[in-house]
Design a protein around this motif. Sequence first.
Motif, PDB file in Angstrom:
ATOM      1  N   VAL A 197     -22.528  25.652 169.940  1.00 11.22           N
ATOM      2  CA  VAL A 197     -22.008  24.378 170.428  1.00 11.22           C
ATOM      3  C   VAL A 197     -21.296  23.653 169.293  1.00 11.22           C
ATOM      4  O   VAL A 197     -21.551  23.912 168.111  1.00 11.22           O
ATOM      5  N   LEU A 198     -20.425  22.730 169.668  1.00 11.31           N
ATOM      6  CA  LEU A 198     -19.689  21.943 168.683  1.00 11.31           C
ATOM      7  C   LEU A 198     -20.429  20.643 168.418  1.00 11.31           C
ATOM      8  O   LEU A 198     -20.767  19.909 169.341  1.00 11.31           O
ATOM      9  N   THR A 199     -20.698  20.360 167.140  1.00 10.26           N
ATOM     10  CA  THR A 199     -21.337  19.100 166.746  1.00 10.26           C
ATOM     11  C   THR A 199     -20.404  18.350 165.806  1.00 10.26           C
ATOM     12  O   THR A 199     -19.341  18.849 165.433  1.00 10.26           O
ATOM     13  N   GLY A 200     -20.831  17.154 165.399  1.00 12.56           N
ATOM     14  CA  GLY A 200     -20.001  16.365 164.497  1.00 12.56           C
ATOM     15  C   GLY A 200     -19.743  17.036 163.172  1.00 12.56           C
ATOM     16  O   GLY A 200     -18.731  16.762 162.510  1.00 12.56           O
ATOM     17  N   SER A 201     -20.640  17.919 162.743  1.00 17.30           N
ATOM     18  CA  SER A 201     -20.474  18.606 161.463  1.00 17.30           C
ATOM     19  C   SER A 201     -19.965  20.036 161.614  1.00 17.30           C
ATOM     20  O   SER A 201     -19.915  20.784 160.644  1.00 17.30           O
ATOM     21  N   GLY A 202     -19.607  20.419 162.840  1.00 10.98           N
ATOM     22  CA  GLY A 202     -19.071  21.756 163.064  1.00 10.98           C
ATOM     23  C   GLY A 202     -19.893  22.538 164.073  1.00 10.98           C
ATOM     24  O   GLY A 202     -20.833  22.003 164.665  1.00 10.98           O
ATOM     25  N   PRO A 203     -19.572  23.829 164.261  1.00  6.00           N
ATOM     26  CA  PRO A 203     -20.320  24.645 165.228  1.00  6.00           C
ATOM     27  C   PRO A 203     -21.775  24.818 164.795  1.00  6.00           C
ATOM     28  O   PRO A 203     -22.079  24.911 163.612  1.00  6.00           O
ATOM     29  N   ALA A 204     -22.663  24.842 165.789  1.00  5.69           N
ATOM     30  CA  ALA A 204     -24.091  25.035 165.514  1.00  5.69           C
ATOM     31  C   ALA A 204     -24.663  26.050 166.486  1.00  5.69           C
ATOM     32  O   ALA A 204     -24.222  26.160 167.625  1.00  5.69           O
ATOM     33  N   PHE A 205     -25.657  26.804 166.015  1.00  8.88           N
ATOM     34  CA  PHE A 205     -26.345  27.817 166.814  1.00  8.88           C
ATOM     35  C   PHE A 205     -27.638  27.185 167.306  1.00  8.88           C
ATOM     36  O   PHE A 205     -28.498  26.816 166.492  1.00  8.88           O
ATOM     37  N   VAL A 206     -27.795  27.018 168.625  1.00  6.79           N
ATOM     38  CA  VAL A 206     -28.935  26.278 169.167  1.00  6.79           C
ATOM     39  C   VAL A 206     -29.654  27.081 170.240  1.00  6.79           C
ATOM     40  O   VAL A 206     -29.117  28.035 170.797  1.00  6.79           O
ATOM     41  N   SER A 207     -30.879  26.676 170.527  1.00  3.31           N
ATOM     42  CA  SER A 207     -31.662  27.292 171.595  1.00  3.31           C
ATOM     43  C   SER A 207     -31.257  26.705 172.942  1.00  3.31           C
ATOM     44  O   SER A 207     -30.834  25.553 173.034  1.00  3.31           O
ATOM     45  N   VAL A 208     -31.397  27.519 173.994  1.00  8.96           N
ATOM     46  CA  VAL A 208     -31.012  27.105 175.343  1.00  8.96           C
ATOM     47  C   VAL A 208     -32.133  27.433 176.322  1.00  8.96           C
ATOM     48  O   VAL A 208     -32.752  28.505 176.240  1.00  8.96           O
ATOM     49  N   ILE A 209     -32.391  26.516 177.243  1.00 10.06           N
ATOM     50  CA  ILE A 209     -33.298  26.757 178.365  1.00 10.06           C
ATOM     51  C   ILE A 209     -32.558  26.329 179.625  1.00 10.06           C
ATOM     52  O   ILE A 209     -31.996  25.236 179.673  1.00 10.06           O
ATOM     53  N   MET A 210     -32.550  27.172 180.620  1.00 12.82           N
ATOM     54  CA  MET A 210     -31.762  26.915 181.824  1.00 12.82           C
ATOM     55  C   MET A 210     -32.641  27.138 183.048  1.00 12.82           C
ATOM     56  O   MET A 210     -33.259  28.192 183.194  1.00 12.82           O
ATOM     57  N   ARG A 211     -32.716  26.117 183.913  1.00 14.79           N
ATOM     58  CA  ARG A 211     -33.572  26.228 185.094  1.00 14.79           C
ATOM     59  C   ARG A 211     -32.865  25.660 186.315  1.00 14.79           C
ATOM     60  O   ARG A 211     -32.260  24.588 186.255  1.00 14.79           O
ATOM     61  N   GLN A 212     -32.956  26.372 187.424  1.00 18.23           N
ATOM     62  CA  GLN A 212     -32.285  25.929 188.649  1.00 18.23           C
ATOM     63  C   GLN A 212     -33.011  24.739 189.261  1.00 18.23           C
ATOM     64  O   GLN A 212     -34.242  24.680 189.288  1.00 18.23           O
ATOM     65  N   ASP A 213     -32.218  23.780 189.766  1.00 21.66           N
ATOM     66  CA  ASP A 213     -32.785  22.666 190.517  1.00 21.66           C
ATOM     67  C   ASP A 213     -32.960  23.119 191.961  1.00 21.66           C
ATOM     68  O   ASP A 213     -32.021  23.598 192.589  1.00 21.66           O
ATOM     69  N   VAL A 214     -34.159  22.956 192.495  1.00 25.99           N
ATOM     70  CA  VAL A 214     -34.445  23.380 193.870  1.00 25.99           C
ATOM     71  C   VAL A 214     -34.727  22.186 194.771  1.00 25.99           C
ATOM     72  O   VAL A 214     -35.174  22.342 195.894  1.00 25.99           O
ATOM     73  N   THR A 215     -34.461  20.983 194.273  1.00 26.68           N
ATOM     74  CA  THR A 215     -34.755  19.771 195.051  1.00 26.68           C
ATOM     75  C   THR A 215     -33.554  19.287 195.842  1.00 26.68           C
ATOM     76  O   THR A 215     -33.627  18.238 196.474  1.00 26.68           O
ATOM     77  N   ARG A 216     -32.441  20.038 195.778  1.00 25.32           N
ATOM     78  CA  ARG A 216     -31.204  19.640 196.464  1.00 25.32           C
ATOM     79  C   ARG A 216     -30.711  18.269 196.000  1.00 25.32           C
ATOM     80  O   ARG A 216     -30.275  17.429 196.786  1.00 25.32           O
ATOM     81  N   ILE A 217     -30.795  18.044 194.705  1.00 28.14           N
ATOM     82  CA  ILE A 217     -30.319  16.806 194.127  1.00 28.14           C
ATOM     83  C   ILE A 217     -28.803  16.698 194.323  1.00 28.14           C
ATOM     84  O   ILE A 217     -28.094  17.704 194.341  1.00 28.14           O
ATOM     85  N   SER A 218     -28.286  15.482 194.471  1.00 28.09           N
ATOM     86  CA  SER A 218     -26.847  15.302 194.659  1.00 28.09           C
ATOM     87  C   SER A 218     -26.112  15.568 193.355  1.00 28.09           C
ATOM     88  O   SER A 218     -26.677  15.423 192.258  1.00 28.09           O
TER      89      SER A 218
END
Length: 247
Positions: A197-218
């Motif tokens: 990802v791009l940060t103020g000081s340049g590209p950074a290598f970060v951890s990611v967690i991704m979860r589907q929303d199942v509540t039918r949020i708008s």
Amino acid sequence: MPIRENLAVNLRRLIQRHASVSAVCRELGINRTQFERYLQGRAVPNKATARLICDYFKIDENELYREPAAAAASDDGHASLRQTLYENMVRPPSPAIAGGTYFTYFSVPDHPDLLMRSVTFVRREADLVTFRRVTRWAPGDGQGGARVPGNHYGVAISRLNWIYFSGINRRQTSEPSIMTVQWAPISEPVLVGRAIVLTGSGPAFVSVIMRQDVTRISMRRAMQMAHIVRLDDPSVDRLVVSLAREA
């Protein structure tokens, strides 16, 4: 050809590279009815609107109004390379991920108590999987990091049991992004991995967690939730908090 017809043909060619006319109008902030007049050769934009359109498509004003044959000729030299790259990008296997709304959490460099919560809209069309990921840094949060909003569009592909989300920021920065995740070996369906990802000081290598929303949020509510959160925020999924602390 009259200048209005040149404009219409060139605009139709340019929007073929984007999700839809409606998406282009939303990004530009131009009324859909008025934009359709440009596409139909019934009107031309004023100077300010023309500059807005040119900045969006990253072209100069001459290209917007020039003869379509000249524009097509300039594209021919790159068409074969573009097609080859695209075909290699989207070739099977298709990623094993359902369409829908996903909350995507990124670790924040030097702030282990914070997460950047983005919202990712995944769309499946047969074997083609595309996505839009929105990141909105809440005004005045005072918690550091880059403050440029993210509005990434791209494709998701599967290679060697990993799902790659490759996109480009449609904001002015236009930086590319890549995120690679795989299904966590736990009973709950959650994706974990890494991203650049791009940060103020340049590209950074970060951890990611991704979860589907199942509540039918708008969509509107989901996008309102796309900002920095603390790990002790009760709105953050407890499984996400646990995985973030482990990471």
